[in-house]
Design an enzyme around this catalytic site. Structure first.
Site, short mmCIF file in Angstrom:
data_model
loop_
_atom_site.label_atom_id
_atom_site.label_comp_id
_atom_site.label_asym_id
_atom_site.label_seq_id
_atom_site.Cartn_x
_atom_site.Cartn_y
_atom_site.Cartn_z
N CYS A 80 0.86 -1.18 0.00
CA CYS A 80 0.00 0.00 0.00
C CYS A 80 0.90 1.24 0.00
O CYS A 80 2.13 1.15 0.11
CB CYS A 80 -0.90 0.00 1.24
SG CYS A 80 0.02 0.11 2.79
N HIS A 116 -0.34 -4.34 19.89
CA HIS A 116 0.04 -3.96 18.53
C HIS A 116 0.66 -2.56 18.56
O HIS A 116 0.17 -1.67 19.26
CB HIS A 116 -1.18 -3.98 17.60
CG HIS A 116 -0.84 -3.86 16.15
ND1 HIS A 116 -0.54 -2.65 15.56
CD2 HIS A 116 -0.74 -4.79 15.16
CE1 HIS A 116 -0.28 -2.84 14.28
NE2 HIS A 116 -0.39 -4.14 14.01
N GLU A 171 0.66 -0.10 16.54
CA GLU A 171 -0.21 1.00 16.16
C GLU A 171 -1.13 1.39 17.31
O GLU A 171 -1.35 2.58 17.58
CB GLU A 171 -1.04 0.63 14.93
CG GLU A 171 -1.90 1.77 14.43
CD GLU A 171 -2.80 1.39 13.28
OE1 GLU A 171 -3.90 1.97 13.20
OE2 GLU A 171 -2.42 0.52 12.47
N THR A 181 -5.99 0.65 12.07
CA THR A 181 -6.29 0.78 10.63
C THR A 181 -6.30 -0.54 9.87
O THR A 181 -6.72 -0.58 8.71
CB THR A 181 -5.26 1.72 9.95
OG1 THR A 181 -3.96 1.12 10.03
CG2 THR A 181 -5.26 3.09 10.58
N CYS A 188 -7.92 1.59 6.95
CA CYS A 188 -7.31 2.23 5.78
C CYS A 188 -7.88 1.67 4.48
O CYS A 188 -8.37 0.54 4.41
CB CYS A 188 -5.79 2.11 5.84
SG CYS A 188 -5.08 0.70 5.00
N SER A 206 1.63 -9.52 10.84
CA SER A 206 0.92 -8.55 10.00
C SER A 206 -0.58 -8.71 10.22
O SER A 206 -1.18 -9.67 9.74
CB SER A 206 1.27 -8.77 8.52
OG SER A 206 0.36 -8.08 7.68
N SER A 207 -1.18 -7.78 10.93
CA SER A 207 -2.61 -7.88 11.24
C SER A 207 -3.45 -7.99 9.98
O SER A 207 -4.38 -8.80 9.89
CB SER A 207 -3.08 -6.66 12.05
OG SER A 207 -2.63 -6.74 13.36
N ASN A 208 -3.13 -7.17 8.97
CA ASN A 208 -3.98 -7.19 7.78
C ASN A 208 -3.84 -8.50 7.01
O ASN A 208 -4.80 -8.97 6.41
CB ASN A 208 -3.71 -5.95 6.91
CG ASN A 208 -2.44 -6.03 6.12
OD1 ASN A 208 -2.42 -6.53 5.00
ND2 ASN A 208 -1.35 -5.53 6.68
N SER A 261 1.97 -5.28 3.26
CA SER A 261 3.41 -5.05 3.44
C SER A 261 4.25 -6.09 2.71
O SER A 261 5.42 -6.30 3.05
CB SER A 261 3.75 -5.04 4.94
OG SER A 261 3.25 -6.19 5.58
#
Length: 328
Positions: free
Chosen positions: A25, A137, A139, A177, A207, A235-237, A280
């Site tokens: 991203c 986390h 963030e 996000t 996001c 990586s959460s996403n 990522s």
């Protein structure tokens, strides 16, 4: 090479549905380039607090170029250059960097910075902020650090049942996000049901890239026997993409760091494989997966596009200033 396929087109045996968008991203791209440019400009070593993005291959590649990744700033020699990761840091970390006379470059994703600004504004107006996210986390720690006395962490929709606040408490919500869009909105629904006075942030915090990748994986998952998600465990996403794929109808879904982690047993009886990657993840890791599948007779990779992405973020201002001074 991939060819486009319109949404809803029937799939054929031995094929790959490749999610588009996937991978890097704008915030990740900016953060990685920031470390690369810093190494070129200042020379090694350049220190990075935490992983610049949550992908072990990106971190390994940057470390090979001279980046030194540390957990906390007390590991950084005084006067050195340090980059803050894309996930953001709390004001306390900025203060510690100043105390240690560190040259800082803040690679926090601008979309995360937006959430920080929202936290500060709500706190200034004396709201109790319900922060939807995962404890520990980076963030979440950075956002919570902006208003620690005003924030209550909500990790799961079921957590709403135990929340109690004095009558008249002003309530608002913010979120990490990189969460599941569906689960986050379910949490918000339950919060609003229990606390009708709940105030929304000015815009959705999840996001654009996280949302787009979840929409794309839903589209391929409904026609796939197996969905492979490339991305690291922290990586959460990426982790969310596996969950979303299963919820959307994939018979099976697995997260891998790279092609070496694929189990051939996953492919038994499989005709259609969906492939995607977290925000990522460099695309060469995905191409390795496609080559692996093609070698086993699962080729014909066709891109299923659900959104166009053109957003780009400028490099951090402190780095741009130094690049300009150096004539670069």
């Amino acid at each position: 090479m991939t060819s486009s396929v319109e949404l809803g087109m029937p799939t054929v045996g031995g094929s790959v549905l490749l999610a588009d968008p996937r991978g890097y991203c704008a915030g990740v791209d900016r953060a990685v380039i920031t470390v690369e440019k810093a190494l070129d400009l200042y020379g090694a070593p350049v220190y990075v607090r935490k992983q610049i993005v949550h992908n072990k291959h990106v971190v390994q590649n940057l470390a090979a170029r001279g980046a030194i990744f540390v957990e906390e700033l007390d590991e950084v020699p005084e006067g050195s250059t340090v980059v803050f990761s894309a996930h953001g840091v709390s004001p306390a970390v900025h203060a510690q960097a100043a105390e240690r006379q560190l040259k800082t470059i803040d690679a926090t994703c601008p979309l995360v910075t937006k959430v920080h600004h929202e936290a500060k504004r709500f706190a200034k107006e004396d709201y109790r902020i319900l922060l939807i996210g995962h404890a520990g986390h980076e963030e979440v720690e950075g956002t919570a650090g902006e208003a620690p006395d005003h924030i209550t962490l909500v990790e799961h929709p079921d957590d709403v049942d135990s929340l109690e606040f004095p009558e008249g408490t002003r309530l608002s919500w913010l979120s990490q996000t990189t969460l599941s869009v569906d689960e986050t909105m379910e949490t918000v629904r339950r919060l609003r049901e229990k606390f009708p006075q709940l105030e929304d942030p000015p815009s959705d915090d999840i996001c654009y890239a996280t949302q787009n990748r979840q929409v794309a994986v839903k589209e391929i998952a409904k026609d796939a026997d197996l969905v492979i998600v490339v991305g690291s465990a922290n990586s959460s996403n990426s982790v969310r993409l596996v969950e979303v794929a299963l919820e959307a109808g994939a018979a099976a879904s697995y997260r891998i760091d790279d092609v070496s982690e694929i189990d051939d047993a996953w492919l038994e009886g499989v005709s259609v494989v969906g492939v995607t990657s977290g925000a990522s993840v460099p695309d060469d890791l995905v191409q390795d997966v496609l080559a692996y599948l093609a070698e086993r007779g699962i080729g014909d990779a066709r891109a299923v596009r659900t959104a166009e992405e053109s957003l780009m973020f400028a490099l951090p201002p402190e780095l741009r200033r130094d690049l300009k001074a150096a004539g670069q």
